[in-house]
Design a protein around this motif. Sequence first.
Motif, PDB file in Angstrom:
ATOM      1  N   ASP A   1     -15.302 -42.424 -29.169  1.00  0.00           N
ATOM      2  CA  ASP A   1     -16.166 -41.247 -29.269  1.00  0.00           C
ATOM      3  C   ASP A   1     -15.339 -40.043 -29.701  1.00  0.00           C
ATOM      4  N   TYR A   2     -16.012 -39.093 -30.328  1.00  0.00           N
ATOM      5  CA  TYR A   2     -15.317 -37.894 -30.811  1.00  0.00           C
ATOM      6  C   TYR A   2     -16.219 -36.682 -30.631  1.00  0.00           C
ATOM      7  N   SER A   3     -15.613 -35.526 -30.307  1.00  0.00           N
ATOM      8  CA  SER A   3     -16.371 -34.277 -30.247  1.00  0.00           C
ATOM      9  C   SER A   3     -15.502 -33.123 -30.717  1.00  0.00           C
ATOM     10  N   PHE A   4     -16.156 -32.119 -31.290  1.00  0.00           N
ATOM     11  CA  PHE A   4     -15.474 -30.916 -31.782  1.00  0.00           C
ATOM     12  C   PHE A   4     -16.311 -29.713 -31.395  1.00  0.00           C
ATOM     13  N   SER A   5     -15.666 -28.692 -30.806  1.00  0.00           N
ATOM     14  CA  SER A   5     -16.363 -27.494 -30.362  1.00  0.00           C
ATOM     15  C   SER A   5     -15.705 -26.255 -30.939  1.00  0.00           C
ATOM     16  N   TYR A   6     -16.551 -25.282 -31.280  1.00  0.00           N
ATOM     17  CA  TYR A   6     -16.066 -23.993 -31.765  1.00  0.00           C
ATOM     18  C   TYR A   6     -16.805 -22.897 -31.021  1.00  0.00           C
ATOM     19  N   SER A   7     -16.043 -21.984 -30.404  1.00  0.00           N
ATOM     20  CA  SER A   7     -16.630 -20.894 -29.618  1.00  0.00           C
ATOM     21  C   SER A   7     -16.298 -19.562 -30.289  1.00  0.00           C
ATOM     22  N   PRO A   8     -17.207 -18.994 -31.065  1.00  0.00           N
ATOM     23  CA  PRO A   8     -16.917 -17.704 -31.712  1.00  0.00           C
ATOM     24  C   PRO A   8     -16.755 -16.581 -30.707  1.00  0.00           C
ATOM     25  N   ASN A   9     -17.367 -16.702 -29.532  1.00  0.00           N
ATOM     26  CA  ASN A   9     -17.202 -15.719 -28.459  1.00  0.00           C
ATOM     27  C   ASN A   9     -17.536 -16.407 -27.149  1.00  0.00           C
ATOM     28  N   ASP A  10     -17.522 -15.640 -26.054  1.00  0.00           N
ATOM     29  CA  ASP A  10     -17.769 -16.227 -24.738  1.00  0.00           C
ATOM     30  C   ASP A  10     -19.226 -16.610 -24.522  1.00  0.00           C
ATOM     31  N   ALA A  11     -20.109 -16.182 -25.399  1.00  0.00           N
ATOM     32  CA  ALA A  11     -21.540 -16.406 -25.181  1.00  0.00           C
ATOM     33  C   ALA A  11     -22.045 -17.686 -25.848  1.00  0.00           C
ATOM     34  N   TYR A  12     -21.365 -18.158 -26.904  1.00  0.00           N
ATOM     35  CA  TYR A  12     -21.888 -19.294 -27.652  1.00  0.00           C
ATOM     36  C   TYR A  12     -20.790 -20.316 -27.931  1.00  0.00           C
ATOM     37  N   THR A  13     -21.172 -21.569 -27.966  1.00  0.00           N
ATOM     38  CA  THR A  13     -20.288 -22.661 -28.377  1.00  0.00           C
ATOM     39  C   THR A  13     -21.078 -23.621 -29.249  1.00  0.00           C
ATOM     40  N   LEU A  14     -20.536 -23.938 -30.414  1.00  0.00           N
ATOM     41  CA  LEU A  14     -21.126 -24.928 -31.298  1.00  0.00           C
ATOM     42  C   LEU A  14     -20.363 -26.228 -31.137  1.00  0.00           C
ATOM     43  N   ASN A  15     -21.079 -27.341 -31.113  1.00  0.00           N
ATOM     44  CA  ASN A  15     -20.436 -28.623 -30.852  1.00  0.00           C
ATOM     45  C   ASN A  15     -20.987 -29.706 -31.774  1.00  0.00           C
ATOM     46  N   PHE A  16     -20.083 -30.533 -32.288  1.00  0.00           N
ATOM     47  CA  PHE A  16     -20.446 -31.721 -33.065  1.00  0.00           C
ATOM     48  C   PHE A  16     -19.812 -32.929 -32.387  1.00  0.00           C
ATOM     49  N   ASP A  17     -20.561 -34.030 -32.249  1.00  0.00           N
ATOM     50  CA  ASP A  17     -20.007 -35.207 -31.607  1.00  0.00           C
ATOM     51  C   ASP A  17     -20.553 -36.476 -32.251  1.00  0.00           C
ATOM     52  N   VAL A  18     -19.768 -37.546 -32.121  1.00  0.00           N
ATOM     53  CA  VAL A  18     -20.167 -38.871 -32.573  1.00  0.00           C
ATOM     54  C   VAL A  18     -19.832 -39.840 -31.447  1.00  0.00           C
ATOM     55  N   SER A  19     -20.794 -40.663 -31.054  1.00  0.00           N
ATOM     56  CA  SER A  19     -20.541 -41.665 -30.023  1.00  0.00           C
ATOM     57  C   SER A  19     -20.722 -43.064 -30.601  1.00  0.00           C
ATOM     58  N   ASN A  20     -19.956 -43.997 -30.043  1.00  0.00           N
ATOM     59  CA  ASN A  20     -19.948 -45.389 -30.504  1.00  0.00           C
ATOM     60  C   ASN A  20     -19.580 -45.468 -31.979  1.00  0.00           C
ATOM     61  N   ILE A  21     -18.472 -44.805 -32.323  1.00  0.00           N
ATOM     62  CA  ILE A  21     -18.031 -44.763 -33.721  1.00  0.00           C
ATOM     63  C   ILE A  21     -17.788 -46.159 -34.269  1.00  0.00           C
ATOM     64  N   LEU A  22     -17.171 -47.022 -33.485  1.00  0.00           N
ATOM     65  CA  LEU A  22     -16.817 -48.361 -33.960  1.00  0.00           C
ATOM     66  C   LEU A  22     -18.045 -49.230 -34.170  1.00  0.00           C
ATOM     67  N   ALA A  23     -19.085 -49.025 -33.345  1.00  0.00           N
ATOM     68  CA  ALA A  23     -20.328 -49.803 -33.417  1.00  0.00           C
ATOM     69  C   ALA A  23     -20.049 -51.300 -33.492  1.00  0.00           C
ATOM     70  N   LYS A  24     -19.090 -51.762 -32.682  1.00  0.00           N
ATOM     71  CA  LYS A  24     -18.786 -53.193 -32.660  1.00  0.00           C
ATOM     72  C   LYS A  24     -19.916 -53.951 -31.968  1.00  0.00           C
ATOM     73  N   PRO A  25     -20.305 -55.114 -32.487  1.00  0.00           N
ATOM     74  CA  PRO A  25     -21.393 -55.861 -31.850  1.00  0.00           C
ATOM     75  C   PRO A  25     -21.055 -56.277 -30.425  1.00  0.00           C
ATOM     76  N   PHE A  26     -22.077 -56.330 -29.608  1.00  0.00           N
ATOM     77  CA  PHE A  26     -21.984 -56.760 -28.212  1.00  0.00           C
ATOM     78  C   PHE A  26     -22.245 -58.263 -28.168  1.00  0.00           C
ATOM     79  N   HIS A  27     -21.334 -59.044 -27.537  1.00  0.00           N
ATOM     80  CA  HIS A  27     -21.444 -60.499 -27.500  1.00  0.00           C
ATOM     81  C   HIS A  27     -21.638 -61.005 -26.077  1.00  0.00           C
ATOM     82  N   ASN A  28     -22.633 -61.839 -25.868  1.00  0.00           N
ATOM     83  CA  ASN A  28     -22.751 -62.652 -24.660  1.00  0.00           C
ATOM     84  C   ASN A  28     -22.473 -64.106 -25.019  1.00  0.00           C
ATOM     85  N   PHE A  29     -21.992 -64.884 -24.060  1.00  0.00           N
ATOM     86  CA  PHE A  29     -21.731 -66.295 -24.327  1.00  0.00           C
ATOM     87  C   PHE A  29     -22.207 -67.141 -23.150  1.00  0.00           C
ATOM     88  N   HIS A  30     -22.442 -68.430 -23.423  1.00  0.00           N
ATOM     89  CA  HIS A  30     -22.859 -69.394 -22.407  1.00  0.00           C
ATOM     90  C   HIS A  30     -21.868 -70.550 -22.402  1.00  0.00           C
TER      91      HIS A  30
END
Length: 916
Positions: free
Chosen positions: A859-888
Amino acid sequence: MKSKMRLLASASIVLMMAGGAAFAQEASQGTVAASTDQTATEKAKDKDDSTVIVVKGYRASLRSAQQIKRRSDSIIDAVVAEDIGKLPDVNAAESLARLPGVQITHGSDEGSGVLVRGLPDVATTVNGRDISTAELRRVQMQDFPSGALAGMEVYKSGTADLLEPGLAGLINVRTRRPFDFKGFEIDGAIRETYNDQNGKYNTNGNVLITDRWNTGAGEMGALLNLSYTEQDFRNAVRWADGYIGSADVNGQTIRFPNSVGVYMDTGHRWRPSANATLQWRPNDQVEVYADLLWQAYRAEHANDWAQAPLWNGTKSNVVLQDGTDQVLSMTNTGGDPILFYRSTGFDRTDTQQIAVGGSFTSGKLKLSTDLAYTNSLYSNSSWSLDSAINKSYPINVNFVSDGGTAWNAVGMDVSDASNYIWRGYYESIYKVGGNGIQWRGDAVYDTEWGIFKQLKAGLRYSDRNAFYEANDRYAWVLPLAIPFDSIPVGELSLTQDTFRGGDQGFRSYLQPSRAGIVDNRQALLSVTRDALAQLVALNPTDQGWKNTQTQWQPDLMPYNPYRGFTAKEATRTGYIQGRYETHFFKSEVDGNIGVRIVNTMGKYSGVSSVTWDGVTTAVPHTISQNYTDVLPNVSMRLRPNDQMQIRLGITKTRTRPDFGQLNPALNISQYVPNGTPVPNAADAYGSAGNPDLKPLTSTNYDVTWEYYPSGNTSASVAVFYHDLFGFINNYTSRVNDPTYGVLEVSRPENAGAGKIKGIEIAGQTFFDFLPGAWNGIGVQSNLTYIDAYNELPAALGGAGQMVKIPGVSNWSYNLAVFYEKDKISTRLSYNGRSRWINSYDNRSGGWEGEGTEAVNRLDYSFSYSPNDAYTLNFDVSNILAKPFHNFHEYEAGKRFVRDIRDEGRYYGLSVRFKYN
């Protein structure tokens, strides 16, 4: 795996090396470790101060969590909001996964079940108060949105004054209160997310309003926090049956799953929540509060499923794994036609808790009390429309394609509606709930009794009720071969293809929309009744069709009285605990000695039923329990200097089974094949609770070494050992009944003796000693190894057989790299766990198991706070998106991939604001 271990171990070494250099700068800023010669009163004050909310940046977040861990009487780890409305993840469960020794499961694109040091039996509290959902003994951690929380503590060793933890420990969730703030303040956030798998956008947000003021009656404060989260998801699954079939090909027996298919886990969920608090401090001795919490969960589902049967037909083009009878790929011709369903549903949970309490302090004595009422209700309604292909197509299947099963129907036009016929219609209703009242009173007295510096004692009473109601009905109409496009559900369309790879050939097929089923329910009832009337006319002596016809007469299906369950349980608790302080070989030594005694009285009622030849017979059952647990604890902390401490702890814990697990009812239904019978099928299938379940018990031994060279730099090593008995899991087994033949029943059972041992290594720091912009870099890492085994249940003939405890990975690990400087904050975090077993069964006469392969997320996130009142944030979760495997694993060393699931990758853009 070895490369991951080296990476994490190297990060921990860097943390320790960086600590000394970082300490000097931290000391100059006024953040110094607590002195070892503080009085007990000063330490208690520091302990209170450590929970003050820190609301600015990663550095402050790490520092606050570190101080909570350092000053606690228990062995704990903590996560703290770096800013208002901003834990590291969308929900509480996903944030907890970043702590050492904590593992979670993922499903439908969200983190859910939480395991602490390999065990799922975790007690949950909110602000130290017990809370649970519906009939469970704990709350679902994914129901806590990050915007509602100040932080969380995971208690890995208990003390007598804590609510009795489960085997795994206790998770305390902290919300905010008005006295945590300086005065009037409005904080909030709004976040837009995009799921690259289904192309959907969602909006989330939270707002907090608080104020405190002085009046003639003392200081008062009020706080209101509102939160809303939503998520659209669609996971694409290609799966193989857990039943392993066989066939003879050219004189050789081959083994393969009985069927293959695809499944689209699809839905829209949203969670509104609110919490409010009033605080009143009339003077320095008295404080009174009132808390209100409301959590809600809503979900709409529209799941698609397709199954290609392989249990009959001619096998050709067979390729076997070298030296085995296990099929790698083959073609099946002349088998049963492909089957489908679209299952729609609506889920709803509402949990409310209201509490009042207060404290009084006079000199060395502090008295406190808390009274709370909790009510929780979960309900589900679902409607499923089934279809099938009107003829058989050859199936090409490869069981090892890109990590799992891939298959195709040769020559089939999936977009031609004339290929589909109506197979059946299903409805179900389900409701479960619980409510309860709890009260506690505590007294803390600072003594002057030699080495004993503090005495705690308290009483607690709780009274809980739980219930369960359900019913379903199914009309199988396949023999009539009714064209699927003649059913009044609107236009059929191809399902959305969300498979990420190109291996799967059969990817999409015709289905009605969710609205087509839900909005046309009355029309579906009408055509279902007409179809059943035809089937009764064609089979006038078949009582089963007549019984089904009777079930479908009411428009609104009532709850089945044979499937109800009720429980009533009361507990009475008392504890006493002493805190001691002394010196030992030039080290400051302190700790706790205590005991908690809990009496449990319960009454649990259900109805057993057997459905055979269309007739249901029922017998009510009620059981009672009354038992007392004595739970001692002893802990010691040695502090050779201001920077280092060593903890030792011995505790005894127990966890009561969930109410539903104690249901004394057994429900069995005769197996009636729809079409060609499945080979090796049982004569009847059923499920049951188990009134003979015993509480899980464990004696726990902990040793930790902790090093704190500065306010946000630390390193720790923890070694733990659990000697447990009675771990509960669901098991499926077959028995020969003299009346009904072969019964396959799933029910919870106590396993035998078990052992859990492990080690945790963790560290964090900011590289403050580096020059210029480089000193904004920080790192946090942890690595956990767990070895967890128990005996299979003696009740199923497994006594003496040691197996891995379900749900436990040997390895879990986290690595996060931060950068925080001036107006910029950014974080890249990696989280993973190794393979684990999900369940065992002995349907085939020998023990089989299903498990999950290693899971890794970035996961990744980036934040920018131009002042104490506001924060802008960009994030990406599950970047790898690897398949989930179950087995029997159906034989020792032989396994098929059970399913392989493609999950969503989420992008988020948000703005946080503050006004004061």
